[in-house]
Write a protein that holds these residues in place. Structure first.
Motif, mmCIF file in Angstrom:
data_model
loop_
_atom_site.group_PDB
_atom_site.id
_atom_site.type_symbol
_atom_site.label_atom_id
_atom_site.label_comp_id
_atom_site.label_asym_id
_atom_site.label_seq_id
_atom_site.Cartn_x
_atom_site.Cartn_y
_atom_site.Cartn_z
ATOM 1 N N ASP A 47 7.832 11.701 -7.212
ATOM 2 C CA ASP A 47 8.888 12.412 -6.485
ATOM 3 C C ASP A 47 9.902 11.451 -5.856
ATOM 4 O O ASP A 47 10.864 11.889 -5.229
ATOM 5 N N GLY A 48 9.654 10.147 -6.004
ATOM 6 C CA GLY A 48 10.592 9.162 -5.470
ATOM 7 C C GLY A 48 10.528 8.989 -3.970
ATOM 8 O O GLY A 48 11.518 8.587 -3.346
ATOM 9 N N VAL A 49 9.378 9.234 -3.369
ATOM 10 C CA VAL A 49 9.251 9.138 -1.910
ATOM 11 C C VAL A 49 9.424 7.704 -1.422
ATOM 12 O O VAL A 49 10.038 7.463 -0.372
ATOM 13 N N PHE A 50 8.893 6.731 -2.158
ATOM 14 C CA PHE A 50 8.888 5.337 -1.713
ATOM 15 C C PHE A 50 10.095 4.583 -2.276
ATOM 16 O O PHE A 50 10.504 4.786 -3.417
ATOM 17 N N ASP A 51 10.642 3.669 -1.479
ATOM 18 C CA ASP A 51 11.724 2.801 -1.968
ATOM 19 C C ASP A 51 11.171 1.772 -2.950
ATOM 20 O O ASP A 51 11.795 1.474 -3.973
ATOM 21 N N LEU A 52 10.004 1.230 -2.618
ATOM 22 C CA LEU A 52 9.328 0.228 -3.440
ATOM 23 C C LEU A 52 7.887 0.670 -3.626
ATOM 24 O O LEU A 52 7.317 1.326 -2.751
ATOM 25 N N VAL A 53 7.284 0.295 -4.744
ATOM 26 C CA VAL A 53 5.875 0.603 -4.962
ATOM 27 C C VAL A 53 5.167 -0.594 -5.566
ATOM 28 O O VAL A 53 5.773 -1.427 -6.245
ATOM 29 N N TYR A 54 3.880 -0.663 -5.290
ATOM 30 C CA TYR A 54 2.978 -1.624 -5.948
ATOM 31 C C TYR A 54 1.967 -0.753 -6.658
ATOM 32 O O TYR A 54 1.174 -0.060 -6.011
ATOM 33 N N ILE A 55 1.973 -0.767 -7.991
ATOM 34 C CA ILE A 55 1.366 0.323 -8.742
ATOM 35 C C ILE A 55 0.717 -0.173 -10.024
ATOM 36 O O ILE A 55 1.110 -1.201 -10.579
ATOM 37 N N THR A 56 -0.294 0.574 -10.500
ATOM 38 C CA THR A 56 -0.989 0.215 -11.734
ATOM 39 C C THR A 56 -0.053 0.346 -12.934
ATOM 40 O O THR A 56 0.912 1.106 -12.898
ATOM 41 N N PRO A 57 -0.333 -0.380 -14.014
ATOM 42 C CA PRO A 57 0.572 -0.327 -15.175
ATOM 43 C C PRO A 57 0.785 1.056 -15.772
ATOM 44 O O PRO A 57 1.938 1.422 -16.045
ATOM 45 N N PRO A 58 -0.255 1.871 -15.998
ATOM 46 C CA PRO A 58 0.028 3.188 -16.570
ATOM 47 C C PRO A 58 0.811 4.084 -15.623
ATOM 48 O O PRO A 58 1.664 4.870 -16.053
ATOM 49 N N ARG A 59 0.543 3.965 -14.322
ATOM 50 C CA ARG A 59 1.276 4.781 -13.356
ATOM 51 C C ARG A 59 2.720 4.283 -13.205
ATOM 52 O O ARG A 59 3.613 5.062 -12.890
ATOM 53 N N TYR A 60 2.923 2.988 -13.440
ATOM 54 C CA TYR A 60 4.298 2.504 -13.449
ATOM 55 C C TYR A 60 5.082 3.165 -14.583
ATOM 56 O O TYR A 60 6.227 3.606 -14.395
ATOM 57 N N VAL A 61 4.478 3.230 -15.756
ATOM 58 C CA VAL A 61 5.148 3.854 -16.901
ATOM 59 C C VAL A 61 5.521 5.294 -16.566
ATOM 60 O O VAL A 61 6.628 5.759 -16.863
ATOM 61 N N SER A 62 4.599 6.018 -15.922
ATOM 62 C CA SER A 62 4.870 7.394 -15.520
ATOM 63 C C SER A 62 5.987 7.457 -14.484
ATOM 64 O O SER A 62 6.898 8.285 -14.571
ATOM 65 N N ALA A 63 5.931 6.561 -13.485
ATOM 66 C CA ALA A 63 6.928 6.575 -12.417
ATOM 67 C C ALA A 63 8.305 6.198 -12.951
ATOM 68 O O ALA A 63 9.326 6.702 -12.470
#
Length: 271
Positions: A78-94
């Protein structure tokens, strides 16, 4: 109890006093951290990193997380965060849903899924058939989907038991509540040595791309470049290295969206 109170006070300190580190009037940004630990522990680990980045960028960078993985994934998409530290598959989704773009990652530190058992337990992979496997979340990639796919390939069928987060995986397996649990090698490396000593790694996956630092498209290129520079400079000074060490994070280098194309080719179904 005292340790819990101390950690809780640390959370309050990081969340309330963070503004002072970037100076009055500084633009405030949120850094969303995947909730692989309890929020109190995440604040203890990431609060000082956010303070460091605030001092070195001129922005007020605040640590944020969510109550569980599903909520974090939804808030990220939903774009809540300005920056994220995230797993690779979830990065692809985001990236696909909210436009987040990777700008930094660890150097040569891939994501590796693992299955652990109690150290004294001689159980073998095939003996997990028909039993439960503790996982942080049913949809966790490295700590649920990849281990389950491997086990199925070996003819071993397990029931995934979601226990909320990675810390709970290790705690429940250590207590004998489950015969085995799945996590990732990074989290295992962050455990206290006394806790690590309780386990034997029964299996580990092939290396996958590392976690990504990614920015929402509302962030300007200049802002992202300043944060990227501060992150990468942590490698070269004693304070930065001391902050990264408890996170089991190695050198941080520049990342690009294409670095995660291998995840896209896997065509994972995450939800």
């Amino acid at each position: 109890m005292f340790k819990f109170i101390r950690l809780a006070l640390a959370v309050v300190f990081y969340l309330i006093t963070g503004l002072a580190y970037a100076g009055p009037g500084a633009r405030e940004l949120t850094l969303g951290i995947t909730p692989q630990h309890f929020p109190v522990e995440l604040a203890r680990l990431w609060g000082p990193v956010c303070q460091y980045l605030s001092r070195h960028t001129g922005y007020t960078i605040r640590f944020k997380t969510s109550k569980d993985l599903q909520t974090f994934w939804k808030e990220t998409n939903d774009g809540v965060f300005d920056l994220v530290y995230i797993t690779p598959p979830r990065y692809v989704s985001a990236h696909a849903t909210a436009g987040y773009v990777a700008f930094a990652k660890e150097d040569d530190s891939p994501l590796v899924g693992i299955i652990v058992v109690r150290k004294e337990d001689p159980i073998r992979i095939e003996e997990l058939n028909g039993r439960e496997l503790a996982v942080p979340n049913l949809l966790a990639f490295g700590a649920a989907q990849i281990p389950q796919a491997y086990l199925r390939g070996k003819g071993v069928n397990v029931t995934l038991a979601a226990v909320n987060n990675h810390e709970s995986v290790f705690r429940t397996v250590a207590k004998g509540l489950y015969p085995a649990g799945a996590s990732n090698l990074r989290i295992f490396g962050m455990l206290d040595p006394a806790m690590q000593a309780k386990f034997r790694i029964l299996w580990q996956s092939e290396p996958l791309p590392p976690f990504a630092f990614a920015a929402h498209p509302r962030m300007s290129g200049a802002t992202v470049a300043r944060i990227q520079k501060a992150l990468m400079e942590m490698n070269g000074n004693a304070e930065g290295r001391a902050l990264l060490a408890p996170l089991n994070v190695k050198d941080i280098v520049r990342a690009e969206d294409r670095d995660y194309d291998s995840m896209r080719r896997m065509k994972l179904k995450l939800d």
